[in-house]
Design an enzyme around this catalytic site. Structure first.
Site, short mmCIF file in Angstrom:
data_model
loop_
_atom_site.label_atom_id
_atom_site.label_comp_id
_atom_site.label_asym_id
_atom_site.label_seq_id
_atom_site.Cartn_x
_atom_site.Cartn_y
_atom_site.Cartn_z
N SER A 138 0.86 -1.17 0.00
CA SER A 138 0.00 0.00 0.00
C SER A 138 0.90 1.22 0.00
O SER A 138 1.75 1.37 0.89
CB SER A 138 -0.88 -0.04 1.25
OG SER A 138 -1.63 1.13 1.33
N LYS A 164 -1.23 -0.80 -4.23
CA LYS A 164 -2.37 0.06 -3.92
C LYS A 164 -1.88 1.48 -3.76
O LYS A 164 -0.95 1.75 -3.00
CB LYS A 164 -3.00 -0.46 -2.63
CG LYS A 164 -4.00 0.45 -2.00
CD LYS A 164 -4.89 -0.34 -1.07
CE LYS A 164 -4.75 0.11 0.37
NZ LYS A 164 -5.65 -0.64 1.26
N LYS A 166 -2.84 5.34 -2.76
CA LYS A 166 -3.81 6.18 -2.07
C LYS A 166 -4.19 7.36 -2.96
O LYS A 166 -3.30 7.96 -3.57
CB LYS A 166 -3.20 6.71 -0.77
CG LYS A 166 -2.98 5.62 0.25
CD LYS A 166 -4.29 5.32 0.92
CE LYS A 166 -4.20 4.18 1.86
NZ LYS A 166 -5.47 3.83 2.44
N ASP A 191 -7.06 3.49 -3.47
CA ASP A 191 -7.84 3.50 -2.22
C ASP A 191 -8.11 4.96 -1.85
O ASP A 191 -7.18 5.76 -1.70
CB ASP A 191 -7.05 2.81 -1.10
CG ASP A 191 -7.84 2.73 0.21
OD1 ASP A 191 -9.01 3.14 0.24
OD2 ASP A 191 -7.27 2.23 1.20
N GLU A 216 -10.90 1.12 -3.97
CA GLU A 216 -11.30 0.78 -2.59
C GLU A 216 -11.96 1.98 -1.92
O GLU A 216 -11.45 3.09 -1.95
CB GLU A 216 -10.04 0.37 -1.83
CG GLU A 216 -10.26 -0.01 -0.39
CD GLU A 216 -8.97 -0.58 0.24
OE1 GLU A 216 -8.13 -1.16 -0.49
OE2 GLU A 216 -8.81 -0.44 1.46
N ASP A 241 -13.88 -1.45 2.28
CA ASP A 241 -12.99 -1.58 3.43
C ASP A 241 -13.78 -1.09 4.65
O ASP A 241 -14.50 -1.87 5.30
CB ASP A 241 -11.71 -0.75 3.17
CG ASP A 241 -10.76 -0.66 4.35
OD1 ASP A 241 -11.05 -1.23 5.40
OD2 ASP A 241 -9.70 0.00 4.24
N LYS A 265 -10.09 -6.92 7.07
CA LYS A 265 -9.11 -6.60 8.12
C LYS A 265 -9.62 -7.21 9.40
O LYS A 265 -10.76 -6.92 9.81
CB LYS A 265 -8.97 -5.08 8.30
CG LYS A 265 -8.30 -4.39 7.13
CD LYS A 265 -8.07 -2.91 7.41
CE LYS A 265 -7.51 -2.23 6.17
NZ LYS A 265 -7.51 -0.77 6.28
N GLY A 293 -4.14 -4.24 5.54
CA GLY A 293 -3.20 -3.99 6.62
C GLY A 293 -3.59 -2.76 7.42
O GLY A 293 -4.40 -1.94 6.98
O1 LIG Z 1 -0.65 -1.93 6.41
C1 LIG Z 1 -0.39 -1.27 5.40
O2 LIG Z 1 0.54 -1.52 4.64
C2 LIG Z 1 -1.18 -0.06 5.03
C3 LIG Z 1 -2.54 -0.42 4.76
C4 LIG Z 1 -3.40 0.73 4.33
O3 LIG Z 1 -3.39 1.03 3.16
C5 LIG Z 1 -4.26 1.36 5.25
C6 LIG Z 1 -4.18 1.19 6.58
C7 LIG Z 1 -4.94 1.98 7.45
C8 LIG Z 1 -5.71 2.97 6.99
C9 LIG Z 1 -5.66 3.36 5.61
O4 LIG Z 1 -4.77 4.37 5.41
C10 LIG Z 1 -5.30 2.21 4.68
C11 LIG Z 1 -6.56 1.51 4.26
O5 LIG Z 1 -7.58 2.16 4.24
O6 LIG Z 1 -6.57 0.35 3.89
MG LIG Z 2 -8.63 1.12 2.76
#
Ligand SMILES: O=C(O)CCC(=O)C1=CC=C[C@@H](O)[C@@H]1C(=O)O
Ligand SMILES: [Mg+2]
Length: 371
Positions: A138, A164, A166, A191, A216, A241, A265, A293
Site C-alpha cells: 500500500s 495500492k 492512495k 484507495d 477501494e 474496506d 481486516k 493492513g
Molecule cells: O498496512 C499497510 O501496509 C497499510 C494499509 C493501508 O493502506 C491502510 C491502513 C490503514 C488505513 C488506511 O490508510 C489504509 C486503508 O484504508 O486500507
Molecule cells: Mg482502505
C-alpha cells in the site's frame, strides 16, 4: 476443553514508522498500539496486537478508546467467563457494542494461545492450508508524481503482486493515468478512504480507462447504498474496506451489489472468528477477498499471514515485509517478502517469537490483569 487464562499482560508500545504514511486524511509518523499477552500458567503465551490509530480518522476507535474498552470491559468479561474455544470470545463480547479493534486485539491473543496449546500453527487452527501467501504493498500519497513513479517502479522490481495507491480529490486520475502510462501491465488499484461522494460520479467514471484491479472505499465509510449506485455506473470493481465491520454488513453489501471485492481486516471486523465467517460467506458468493493492513507491527502481521492462508484470499494482501515499516520489528524472525510471497510459519500459534529487547525498547506503559 477450557483455554485457561491465568493472566493478561497489556503493554502500550510506540514505534516510529520508517517512512511517514500519507492518506486522504493526513500523515502518520508513529504507530502506537497495545501488545496483549494471554498466559495459561503452563508456560504458553498467546499474543494479540491492537490496530486503532491515535486519531479516529479511519474508524471511530483510537488507542485511548482501545485502552478504556480493554481495561474496563473486555478483559473483565474474560476474567468472569471460561472460554472453551476462541470463537466463544466473539459471543461474549457481543455485550459490548462495536469497538471491534479493541475486541480483535484480545481475541487474537486467545486464538494464538489456543493454537499453541493444541500445538497447531494459527493458520491450521483457522483451517488455512496455503504454505505461502501472495502479498502487495500500500503506497501512501507521495510528494510528487515523480516520487510516485519511483516508488511504483521499486515495488514492482521487488516483485510485489498488487500495488495500492492512495488517492484523494486533486490527487487521483492524473496520477493514476501517469502510473498506468509508465507501467501498462502493473497490477494497480486505488484507495480513497471515503474521500468522494456520489456527486463525483462523472469524475470517478474516468477510473474505467485505467484498468485498475479495483477502487477501494471511494464513498462514505458507513455507506453501502451509494456504493451500489456507483458500482452500477462504473466498470471498475469496487472493494469495500471501512463499510464492512461484520458478516451482516458483508451480506447486505453483497446482496445490494455495493462491491465486487472485500478488503478483510481482522481488526475492523472484531477478530479472527468474524473474519473467517465473512471469508466463508464471500467464498459461497464468489466474492474475492484480500487481507488489508493497518501498518501492523510483527504480531498483527503474523495474524494477517495466518488468516490469508484461507482459500478465498484470492488476491494479494497488504502484508508486506517488516522492513518496509520498521527499522526493527518486535518479532523474530522479522516478516520477509520475497518476490511478493511470504512463507507461512509452521511453528505453533503465530509462529514467530517476540523480540523481548525490542518490545522493551518500544514499551511506554504496562499493566497486568490477574485471573
Ligand atoms: O498496512 C499497510 O501496509 C497499510 C494499509 C493501508 O493502506 C491502510 C491502513 C490503514 C488505513 C488506511 O490508510 C489504509 C486503508 O484504508 O486500507
Ligand atoms: Mg482502505
Amino acid at each position: 476443553m477450557v483455554v485457561p487464562i491465568r493472566e493478561i499482560n497489556m503493554k502500550r508500545l510506540r514505534m516510529r514508522l520508517k517512512h511517514p504514511f500519507a492518506t486522504s486524511f493526513g500523515t502518520m509518523e508513529h504507530k502506537e498500539f497495545f501488545l496483549l499477552e494471554a498466559k495459561d500458567g503452563e508456560g504458553n503465551s498467546g499474543f494479540g496486537e491492537s490496530a486503532a490509530f491515535t486519531e479516529p480518522w479511519y474508524t471511530e476507535e483510537t488507542v485511548e478508546t482501545t485502552r478504556h474498552m480493554l481495561e474496563d470491559f473486555l478483559i473483565p468479561i474474560l476474567q468472569k467467563n471460561q472460554v472453551h474455544h476462541p470463537d466463544e470470545v466473539t459471543e461474549l463480547f457481543r455485550a459490548v457494542r462495536r469497538n471491534n479493534m479493541a475486541k480483535a486485539a484480545i481475541e487474537g491473543a486467545v486464538w494464538d494461545l489456543s493454537a499453541k496449546r493444541e500445538g497447531l500453527p494459527l493458520s491450521r487452527a483457522l483451517g488455512g492450508e496455503k504454505r505461502k501467501i501472495d502479498v502487495g504493498v500500500s503506497i501512501g500519497i507521495q510528494p510528487s508524481v515523480k516520487d510516485t513513479l519511483d516508488v511504483v517502479e521499486r515495488y514492482l522490481r521487488e516483485g510485489y503482486k498488487r500495488l495500492k495507491l492512495k488517492i484523494k480529490p486533486g490527487w487521483d486520475i492524473d496520477v493514476l493515468r501517469e502510473v498506468r502510462r509508465c507501467f501498462p501491465e502493473a497490477p494497480i488499484m486505488a484507495d480513497a478512504n471515503s474521500a468522494y461522494t456520489l456527486e463525483d460520479i462523472d469524475h470517478l467514471r474516468q477510473l474505467d480507462d485505467l484498468e485498475l484491479l479495483m477502487v477501494e472505499q471511494p464513498l462514505g465509510a458507513d455507506d453501502i447504498i451509494d456504493h451500489a449506485n456507483l458500482q452500477a455506473a462504473i466498470r471498475t470493481p469496487i472493494c469495500l474496506d471501512e463499510s464492512i465491520t461484520s458478516l451482516e454488513d458483508a451480506t447486505k453489501a453483497v446482496e445490494l451489489g455495493s462491491c465486487k471485492v472485500v478488503n478483510l481486516k481482522i481488526s475492523r471486523v472484531g477478530g479472527l472468528t468474524e473474519a473467517r465467517r465473512i471469508h466463508d460467506y464471500c467464498q459461497e458468493q464468489g466474492i474475492a477477498v484480500w487481507c488489508g493492513g493497518m501498518l501492523e507491527a510483527g504480531v498483527g502481521r503474523a495474524h494477517n499471514i495466518a488468516l490469508t492462508t484461507l482459500p478465498q484470499f484470492v488476491l494479494p494482501g497488504d502484508t508486506s515485509g517488516s522492513s518496509r515499516y520498521w527499522e526493527k520489528d518486535i518479532i523474530q524472525p522479522e516478516v520477509t517478502a520475497t518476490d511478493g510471497e511470504i512463507v507461512v510459519p509452521e511453528q505453533p500459534g503465530i509462529g514467530f517469537q517476540l523480540d523481548e529487547e525490542a518490545v522493551r525498547s518500544f514499551t511506554v506503559e504496562e499493566k497486568t490483569f490477574d485471573f
